[in-house]
Design an enzyme around this catalytic site. Structure first.
Site, PDB file in Angstrom:
ATOM      1  N   THR A  43       1.644   2.171  12.729  1.00 37.78           N
ATOM      2  CA  THR A  43       0.288   1.603  11.945  1.00 37.78           C
ATOM      3  C   THR A  43       0.361   0.143  12.354  1.00 37.78           C
ATOM      4  O   THR A  43      -1.067  -0.677  11.814  1.00 37.78           O
ATOM      5  CB  THR A  43       0.721   1.749  10.603  1.00 37.78           C
TER       6      THR A  43
ATOM      7  N   GLN B  18       0.883  -1.175  -0.037  1.00 38.05           N
ATOM      8  CA  GLN B  18       0.021   0.206   0.040  1.00 38.05           C
ATOM      9  C   GLN B  18       0.846   1.303  -0.068  1.00 38.05           C
ATOM     10  O   GLN B  18       0.683   2.050  -0.698  1.00 38.05           O
ATOM     11  CB  GLN B  18      -1.001  -0.260   1.269  1.00 38.05           C
TER      12      GLN B  18
ATOM     13  N   GLU C  23      -3.256  -7.512  -1.964  1.00 33.47           N
ATOM     14  CA  GLU C  23      -4.650  -7.325  -1.900  1.00 33.47           C
ATOM     15  C   GLU C  23      -4.967  -6.177  -2.845  1.00 33.47           C
ATOM     16  O   GLU C  23      -4.311  -5.345  -3.208  1.00 33.47           O
ATOM     17  CB  GLU C  23      -4.961  -6.845  -0.548  1.00 33.47           C
TER      18      GLU C  23
ATOM     19  N   THR D   9       3.369  -6.993   2.982  1.00 30.81           N
ATOM     20  CA  THR D   9       3.834  -6.910   1.571  1.00 30.81           C
ATOM     21  C   THR D   9       5.045  -6.079   1.496  1.00 30.81           C
ATOM     22  O   THR D   9       6.104  -6.472   0.950  1.00 30.81           O
ATOM     23  CB  THR D   9       2.592  -6.354   0.795  1.00 30.81           C
TER      24      THR D   9
ATOM     25  N   GLU E 176      26.416   6.748  -9.717  1.00 27.98           N
ATOM     26  CA  GLU E 176      27.129   7.945  -9.180  1.00 27.98           C
ATOM     27  C   GLU E 176      26.652   8.374  -7.667  1.00 27.98           C
ATOM     28  O   GLU E 176      27.531   8.633  -6.987  1.00 27.98           O
ATOM     29  CB  GLU E 176      26.823   9.172 -10.084  1.00 27.98           C
TER      30      GLU E 176
ATOM     31  N   SER F 112       7.291   0.301   2.287  1.00 26.28           N
ATOM     32  CA  SER F 112       7.348   0.423   3.818  1.00 26.28           C
ATOM     33  C   SER F 112       8.044  -0.780   4.386  1.00 26.28           C
ATOM     34  O   SER F 112       8.033  -1.680   3.737  1.00 26.28           O
ATOM     35  CB  SER F 112       5.848   0.569   4.397  1.00 26.28           C
TER      36      SER F 112
ATOM     37  N   ASN G  30       2.724  11.819   1.087  1.00 23.67           N
ATOM     38  CA  ASN G  30       3.307  11.447  -0.359  1.00 23.67           C
ATOM     39  C   ASN G  30       3.692  12.645  -1.194  1.00 23.67           C
ATOM     40  O   ASN G  30       4.528  12.133  -2.018  1.00 23.67           O
ATOM     41  CB  ASN G  30       2.030  10.504  -0.872  1.00 23.67           C
TER      42      ASN G  30
END
Length: 449
Positions: free
Chosen positions: A179, A11, A71, A145, A254, A140, A228
């Site tokens: 979370t 996610q 998912e 996932t 580099e 994350s 984000n």
């Protein structure tokens, strides 16, 4: 060409991916349906943006990206969102059941059912490239996932594309807000597994970005969209040199050459300036010296740790917009005179600079102000060890009681993997400690000068 393939996992990865591709499209003048009205050469143009977009015969620009989640809901948002026509349907891969914040599910049970499909898609993208430079993996640390599947993917990418660089953009678990309860487990397992496969990992923690949004943009309750968008600005600055032509261009390898002194010590901190709201920007003249100084403020960093307690090993300053080398040199000279910024004694110069003339673009209706110049600093500092130590401590508290371990063992992991991963992290902390120690202690190497 030096193409890059972006892979967005889980996610967090997918949502950051949305923000990044939205920004890239705005920067290059590509419409949500992939058309580029300003572009006259249809087909194999070797404009710099072709590093990130491939062009079809019909003149449509398709991102060189794969979105993967175990998912469907998050990727379904991409499938129905504004940019649904931008992506090829096969680039959006979603499974049926999620990894439930469980590294073992992402890496073993559920992950292995979908990995071949993902690698297949990546192979198709790689075949379209004339000179693939490497992969950018967004994920994350805390999710199932993001941690489990990413580590599986990195292992497989190392096998299939051994010499290509793999850069990660990882969302590190924030110190206070969390979370998921099992974040420390997932983070440490994934770091241990990907440590030898990743060439460079830029860490970002949500809490640090929350604070930046609250403090600099006056957003009282920042949403993930706010976070984000800010993150996409950083990613955009890091990749700008690959997508635009500039005075001092920097490519993926580099970065590694200049930021990674030892293979394991590859976790640079990212700092971006100026983060400023439109109302304020109107009244401020943000000079090169000012934004360069802002980069050395701990408050503007993307991970909560204090570089004033650590030492810098290397530092990359990526400027974009109206910046000339003379100003940059002056700004850096000023910084070097400051005593608070300490470099390790074995790295005397320490600054690498990139300059790109394309000014930063902002998302219309977003929070950031349109500015003439911006800078993104990537610094490899021993202070990152604080972040690891914090995470390791949380891991220890839970693992001492073997809390939640049965969920992992039930998915086919062995308890030994936990202790192995934890030992590896202890070694990583030790590595950071040793790198920061003065090299000339106790032996008489100083006489030669």
């Amino acid at each position: 060409m030096r193409e890059c393939i972006s892979i967005h996992v889980g996610q967090a990865g997918v949502q950051i991916g949305n923000a990044c591709w939205e920004l890239y499209c705005l920067e290059h003048g590509i419409q949500p349906d992939g058309q580029m009205p300003s572009d006259k050469t249809i087909g194999g143009g070797d404009d710099s943006f072709n590093t990130f977009f491939s062009e079809t015969g019909a003149g449509k620009h398709v991102p060189r990206a794969v979105f993967v989640d175990l998912e469907p809901t998050v990727i379904d948002e991409v499938r129905t969102g504004t940019y649904r026509q931008l992506f090829h349907p096969e680039q959006l891969i979603s499974g049926k059941e999620d990894a439930a914040n469980n590294y073992a599910r992402g890496h073993y049970t559920i992950g292995k059912e979908i990995i071949d499909l993902v690698l297949d898609r990546v192979r198709k993208l790689a075949d379209q490239c004339t000179g693939l430079q490497g992969f950018l993996v967004f994920h994350s640390f805390g999710g199932g996932t993001g941690s489990g599947f990413t580590s599986l993917l990195m292992e497989r990418l190392s096998v299939d594309y051994g010499k290509k660089s793999k850069l990660e953009f990882s969302i590190y678990p924030a110190p206070q807000v969390s979370t998921a309860v099992v974040e420390p487990y997932n983070s440490i397992l994934t770091t241990h597994t990907t440590l030898e496969h990743s060439d460079c990992a830029f860490m970002v923690d949500n809490e640090a970005i929350y604070d930046i949004c609250r403090r600099n943009l006056d957003i009282e309750r920042p949403t993930y969209t706010n976070l984000n968008r800010l993150m996409s600005q950083i990613v955009s600055s890091i990749t700008a040199s690959l997508r635009f032509d500039g005075a001092l261009n920097v490519d993926l390898t580099e970065f590694q050459t200049n930021l990674v002194p030892y293979p394991r010590i590859h976790f640079p901190l990212a700092t971006y300036a100026p983060v400023i709201s439109a109302e304020k920007a109107y009244h401020e003249q943000l000079s090169v010296a000012e934004i360069t100084n802002a980069c050395f403020e701990p408050a503007n960093q993307m991970v909560k740790c204090d570089p004033r307690h650590g030492k810098y090993m290397a530092c990359c300053l990526l400027y974009r917009g109206d910046v000339v080398p003379k100003d940059v040199n002056a700004a850096i000279a000023t910084i070097k005179t400051k005593r608070t910024i300490q470099f390790v004694d074995w790295c005397p110069t320490g600054f690498k600079v990139g300059i790109n003339y394309q000014p930063p673009t902002v998302v219309p209706g977003g929070d950031l102000a349109k500015v003439q110049r911006a800078v993104c600093m990537l610094s490899n500092t021993t202070a990152v060890a604080e972040a690891w130590a914090r995470l390791d401590h949380k891991f220890d508290l839970m693992y001492a009681k073997r809390a939640f371990v049965h969920w992992y063992v039930g998915e086919g992991m062995e308890e030994g993997e936990f202790s192995e991963a934890r030992e590896d992290m202890a070694a990583l902390e030790k590595d950071y400690e040793e790198v920061g120690a003065d090299s000339a202690e106790g032996d008489d190497e100083g006489d030669e000068y």
